[in-house]
Design a protein around this motif. Structure first.
Motif, PDB file in Angstrom:
ATOM      1  N   GLU A 211      -5.943   3.297  20.887  1.00  0.00           N
ATOM      2  CA  GLU A 211      -4.754   4.151  20.907  1.00  0.00           C
ATOM      3  C   GLU A 211      -3.480   3.339  20.696  1.00  0.00           C
ATOM      4  OE1 GLU A 211      -4.870   7.417  20.991  1.00  0.00           O
ATOM      5  OE2 GLU A 211      -7.071   7.306  21.116  1.00  0.00           O
ATOM      6  N   HIS A 212      -3.542   2.049  20.984  1.00  0.00           N
ATOM      7  CA  HIS A 212      -2.342   1.209  20.901  1.00  0.00           C
ATOM      8  C   HIS A 212      -2.381   0.189  19.783  1.00  0.00           C
ATOM      9  CE1 HIS A 212      -0.344   2.574  24.613  1.00  0.00           C
ATOM     10  NE2 HIS A 212      -1.572   2.749  25.079  1.00  0.00           N
ATOM     11  N   VAL A 213      -3.546  -0.354  19.469  1.00  0.00           N
ATOM     12  CA  VAL A 213      -3.634  -1.409  18.452  1.00  0.00           C
ATOM     13  C   VAL A 213      -3.887  -0.774  17.094  1.00  0.00           C
ATOM     14  CG1 VAL A 213      -4.977  -3.385  17.644  1.00  0.00           C
ATOM     15  CG2 VAL A 213      -4.306  -3.221  20.039  1.00  0.00           C
ATOM     16  N   PHE A 214      -2.989  -1.076  16.160  1.00  0.00           N
ATOM     17  CA  PHE A 214      -3.044  -0.489  14.821  1.00  0.00           C
ATOM     18  C   PHE A 214      -4.077  -1.165  13.934  1.00  0.00           C
ATOM     19  CE2 PHE A 214      -1.441  -0.655  10.403  1.00  0.00           C
ATOM     20  CZ  PHE A 214      -1.509   0.696  10.092  1.00  0.00           C
ATOM     21  N   GLY A 215      -4.114  -2.521  13.970  1.00  0.00           N
ATOM     22  CA  GLY A 215      -5.029  -3.194  13.067  1.00  0.00           C
ATOM     23  C   GLY A 215      -5.106  -4.683  13.301  1.00  0.00           C
ATOM     24  N   VAL A 216      -5.793  -5.362  12.375  1.00  0.00           N
ATOM     25  CA  VAL A 216      -6.232  -6.740  12.566  1.00  0.00           C
ATOM     26  C   VAL A 216      -5.770  -7.597  11.388  1.00  0.00           C
ATOM     27  CG1 VAL A 216      -8.256  -8.214  12.957  1.00  0.00           C
ATOM     28  CG2 VAL A 216      -8.249  -5.848  13.796  1.00  0.00           C
ATOM     29  N   THR A 217      -5.341  -8.811  11.677  1.00  0.00           N
ATOM     30  CA  THR A 217      -4.922  -9.766  10.656  1.00  0.00           C
ATOM     31  C   THR A 217      -5.624 -11.102  10.907  1.00  0.00           C
ATOM     32  OG1 THR A 217      -3.082 -10.698  11.914  1.00  0.00           O
ATOM     33  CG2 THR A 217      -2.619  -8.727  10.620  1.00  0.00           C
ATOM     34  N   LEU A 218      -5.372 -12.047  10.017  1.00  0.00           N
ATOM     35  CA  LEU A 218      -5.793 -13.430  10.226  1.00  0.00           C
ATOM     36  C   LEU A 218      -4.577 -14.271  10.578  1.00  0.00           C
ATOM     37  CD1 LEU A 218      -8.312 -13.933   7.290  1.00  0.00           C
ATOM     38  CD2 LEU A 218      -8.765 -13.190   9.630  1.00  0.00           C
ATOM     39  N   VAL A 219      -4.830 -15.348  11.334  1.00  0.00           N
ATOM     40  CA  VAL A 219      -3.745 -16.174  11.861  1.00  0.00           C
ATOM     41  C   VAL A 219      -4.109 -17.645  11.734  1.00  0.00           C
ATOM     42  CG1 VAL A 219      -2.444 -16.762  13.958  1.00  0.00           C
ATOM     43  CG2 VAL A 219      -3.086 -14.386  13.527  1.00  0.00           C
ATOM     44  N   ASN A 220      -3.123 -18.452  11.363  1.00  0.00           N
ATOM     45  CA  ASN A 220      -3.240 -19.902  11.507  1.00  0.00           C
ATOM     46  C   ASN A 220      -2.164 -20.344  12.480  1.00  0.00           C
ATOM     47  OD1 ASN A 220      -3.402 -22.667  11.367  1.00  0.00           O
ATOM     48  ND2 ASN A 220      -3.478 -22.777   9.145  1.00  0.00           N
ATOM     49  N   ASP A 221      -2.569 -20.719  13.670  1.00  0.00           N
ATOM     50  CA  ASP A 221      -1.633 -21.170  14.703  1.00  0.00           C
ATOM     51  C   ASP A 221      -1.501 -22.689  14.588  1.00  0.00           C
ATOM     52  OD1 ASP A 221       0.039 -21.152  16.908  1.00  0.00           O
ATOM     53  OD2 ASP A 221      -1.611 -21.346  18.324  1.00  0.00           O
ATOM     54  N   TRP A 222      -0.594 -23.131  13.713  1.00  0.00           N
ATOM     55  CA  TRP A 222      -0.377 -24.559  13.497  1.00  0.00           C
ATOM     56  C   TRP A 222      -0.025 -25.233  14.824  1.00  0.00           C
ATOM     57  CZ3 TRP A 222      -1.118 -25.970   8.386  1.00  0.00           C
ATOM     58  CH2 TRP A 222      -1.094 -24.939   7.445  1.00  0.00           C
ATOM     59  N   SER A 223      -0.582 -26.414  15.063  1.00  0.00           N
ATOM     60  CA  SER A 223      -0.454 -27.063  16.374  1.00  0.00           C
ATOM     61  C   SER A 223      -0.236 -28.564  16.216  1.00  0.00           C
ATOM     62  CB  SER A 223      -1.733 -26.834  17.204  1.00  0.00           C
ATOM     63  OG  SER A 223      -1.983 -25.449  17.370  1.00  0.00           O
ATOM     64  N   ALA A 224       0.798 -29.059  16.867  1.00  0.00           N
ATOM     65  CA  ALA A 224       1.063 -30.501  16.887  1.00  0.00           C
ATOM     66  C   ALA A 224       0.433 -31.060  18.160  1.00  0.00           C
ATOM     67  CB  ALA A 224       2.565 -30.776  16.856  1.00  0.00           C
ATOM     68  N   ARG A 225      -0.754 -31.640  18.031  1.00  0.00           N
ATOM     69  CA  ARG A 225      -1.527 -32.008  19.210  1.00  0.00           C
ATOM     70  C   ARG A 225      -0.871 -33.113  20.022  1.00  0.00           C
ATOM     71  NH1 ARG A 225      -4.508 -27.538  19.746  1.00  0.00           N
ATOM     72  NH2 ARG A 225      -5.907 -27.186  17.961  1.00  0.00           N
ATOM     73  N   ASP A 226      -0.179 -34.051  19.377  1.00  0.00           N
ATOM     74  CA  ASP A 226       0.457 -35.131  20.134  1.00  0.00           C
ATOM     75  C   ASP A 226       1.653 -34.620  20.931  1.00  0.00           C
ATOM     76  OD1 ASP A 226       1.621 -34.654  17.659  1.00  0.00           O
ATOM     77  OD2 ASP A 226       1.640 -36.744  17.030  1.00  0.00           O
ATOM     78  N   ILE A 227       2.444 -33.721  20.351  1.00  0.00           N
ATOM     79  CA  ILE A 227       3.549 -33.109  21.090  1.00  0.00           C
ATOM     80  C   ILE A 227       3.003 -32.245  22.217  1.00  0.00           C
ATOM     81  CG2 ILE A 227       5.500 -31.518  20.909  1.00  0.00           C
ATOM     82  CD1 ILE A 227       5.804 -32.430  17.985  1.00  0.00           C
ATOM     83  N   GLN A 228       1.972 -31.461  21.919  1.00  0.00           N
ATOM     84  CA  GLN A 228       1.361 -30.578  22.920  1.00  0.00           C
ATOM     85  C   GLN A 228       0.784 -31.376  24.087  1.00  0.00           C
ATOM     86  OE1 GLN A 228      -1.801 -28.207  21.290  1.00  0.00           O
ATOM     87  NE2 GLN A 228      -2.277 -27.196  23.221  1.00  0.00           N
ATOM     88  N   ASN A 229       0.153 -32.486  23.805  1.00  0.00           N
ATOM     89  CA  ASN A 229      -0.500 -33.272  24.846  1.00  0.00           C
ATOM     90  C   ASN A 229       0.492 -33.820  25.860  1.00  0.00           C
ATOM     91  OD1 ASN A 229      -1.587 -36.290  25.637  1.00  0.00           O
ATOM     92  ND2 ASN A 229      -3.222 -34.760  25.603  1.00  0.00           N
ATOM     93  N   TRP A 230       1.701 -34.121  25.422  1.00  0.00           N
ATOM     94  CA  TRP A 230       2.711 -34.696  26.319  1.00  0.00           C
ATOM     95  C   TRP A 230       3.439 -33.630  27.124  1.00  0.00           C
ATOM     96  CZ3 TRP A 230       4.237 -38.245  29.285  1.00  0.00           C
ATOM     97  CH2 TRP A 230       5.572 -38.585  29.515  1.00  0.00           C
ATOM     98  N   GLU A 231       3.531 -32.409  26.586  1.00  0.00           N
ATOM     99  CA  GLU A 231       4.378 -31.393  27.204  1.00  0.00           C
ATOM    100  C   GLU A 231       3.627 -30.358  28.038  1.00  0.00           C
ATOM    101  OE1 GLU A 231       6.194 -29.155  24.018  1.00  0.00           O
ATOM    102  OE2 GLU A 231       4.325 -28.110  23.530  1.00  0.00           O
ATOM    103  N   TYR A 232       2.291 -30.235  27.850  1.00  0.00           N
ATOM    104  CA  TYR A 232       1.648 -28.996  28.292  1.00  0.00           C
ATOM    105  C   TYR A 232       1.435 -28.901  29.803  1.00  0.00           C
ATOM    106  CZ  TYR A 232      -3.078 -30.911  29.057  1.00  0.00           C
ATOM    107  OH  TYR A 232      -4.158 -31.587  29.536  1.00  0.00           O
TER     108      TYR A 232
END
Length: 401
Positions: A211-232
């Motif tokens: 009733e709420h979700v219209f449809g489906v797409t594809l996604v590429n969630d680009w990720s900087a692993r070195d930045i993420q590792n220090w901040e998460y």
């Protein structure tokens, strides 16, 4: 079996059983508008249906009209494309896909990214916690997610500039490094577009997913692993994720995916009541990840531990409201096999095991100039194959501050 008078090549991702929605602009000129893909063409819905809700550069106004309206439009569009009697009136409103430019199909509201693949979460846990349990204690009790930056959702084809940021110090007690990410990664994901809103303070049941979700797409969630590792730690992803998330140009309606619905994997724990589903909303999608044209992984969405309906229920169980255009993604899709891993972090096991490409080169993380393309297919009605279009992005060098 429903057929169409529009020429549809064998194996096309866009048979009449699909009819995904997108926003297109004719290269010959004109304003952006909503259309559906059929074979190698796009049908201008505003012209074909005589409805100004489609004469806009976004799906939002149409999505806000709700599921009954979505079903009526789908049925009418199918009728026009199936019955030869409508050909003379409808054919002038078809554009070759090669003659249009595709844009962002919806105006994003809020953006939430989940972490719903047990195989992905376990792989990451083994890398980060080799001596401990790969999954955190709550993982099998709730779909873990975080709020992303909706303003950096971009349409397929948008170049991705290598991000800059702080990285973990080279030695204990040292100062953090700063500069372009050297561990730029991808995450092959599936996204869900919210059509109808909900009231603040009222949770949305998993049973109200369609009733709420219209449809489906594809996604590429680009990720900087070195930045993420220090901040998460302690608050999770931030700048390592918020520089770009690419979205495919076509939104496949849920009604096109009825034949792709499957039961999710067996659960170790009985889900909390609000996460229980009367209908199974696992989806039998097979993703394909290509680096510079080379196939490097085929992640299976059917292995996802948490379903999109459960993600929606968890996202609103505290009373958070939905708005038209809200968007949430599944998190990296990974399967049990080495060639089913949906991130380079997993494919190269944290950079320790470079993976080979057919041209003889090897990769751990992305280099400037690399292009990543993600596609997917699913079983459709009448034995056809449903496609999602491609989400593509090329890495550009970092920009000096």
């Amino acid at each position: 079996m429903t057929t169409t008078w529009v020429p549809v090549p064998d194996g096309s991702p866009f048979p009449i059983q699909n009819l995904p929605y997108g926003v297109f602009t004719p290269k010959s000129g004109g304003a952006p508008r909503v259309g559906v893909a059929i074979g190698e063409q796009v049908l201008d819905l505003a012209a074909a249906l005589g409805d100004d809700v489609f004469a806009r550069g976004s799906l939002n106004a149409f999505m806000a009209q709700g599921r009954t309206r979505w079903q009526r439009v789908r049925a009418e569009t199918t009728r026009l494309l199936a019955d030869e009697a409508h050909r003379a009136a409808v054919e002038p409103h078809l554009y070759a896909q090669a003659d249009v430019t595709l844009g962002m199909p919806f105006e994003p509201g809020d953006y939430v990214d989940f972490y719903a693949s047990e195989h992905h979460a376990s792989n990451i846990g083994r890398m980060f916690r080799p001596d401990g349990d790969p999954l955190t204690p709550q993982w099998k009790h709730l779909p873990i997610g975080y709020h992303g930056r909706a303003g950096t959702l971009v349409p397929s084809g948008t170049p991705v500039v290598r991000p800059r940021g702080q990285q973990r110090p080279a030695e204990a007690g040292g100062l953090p490094g700063f500069g372009p990410s050297t561990r730029l990664d991808i995450e092959a994901e599936v996204g869900f577009v919210v059509g109808t809103p909900s009231e603040l303070g009222r949770p949305v049941s998993a049973d109200d997913f369609r009733e709420h979700v219209f449809g489906v797409t594809l996604v590429n969630d680009w990720s900087a692993r070195d930045i993420q590792n220090w901040e998460y730690v302690p608050l999770g992803p931030f700048l390592g994720k918020s520089f770009a998330t690419s979205v495919s140009p076509w939104v496949v309606p849920l009604d096109a995916l009825e034949a792709a619905r499957v039961a999710p994997p067996a659960r170790e724990h009985e889900p909390r009541p609000y996460l229980a589903e009367k209908e199974d909303w696992g989806l039998d999608l097979t993703l394909e990840v290509r680096l510079n044209g080379h196939l490097v992984a085929t992640p299976p969405f059917a292995t996802m531990y948490w379903t999109p309906a459960q993600m929606l229920a968890h996202m609103t169980v505290n009373g958070a409201s939905l708005r038209t255009g809200d968007f949430y993604a599944s998190g990296t899709v990974s399967g049990p096999e080495a060639d089913q891993r949906g991130s380079f972090m997993e494919l190269s096991w944290g950079g320790a095991e470079p993976f080979a490409l057919p041209d003889g080169t090897k990769r751990t993380f992305l280099e400037d100039g690399d292009e990543v393309t993600i596609t997917a297919t699913a079983p459709g009605a009448d034995g056809v194959t449903i496609g999602f279009g491609a989400v593509t992005g090329r890495v550009l060098p970092a920009v000096d501050a």
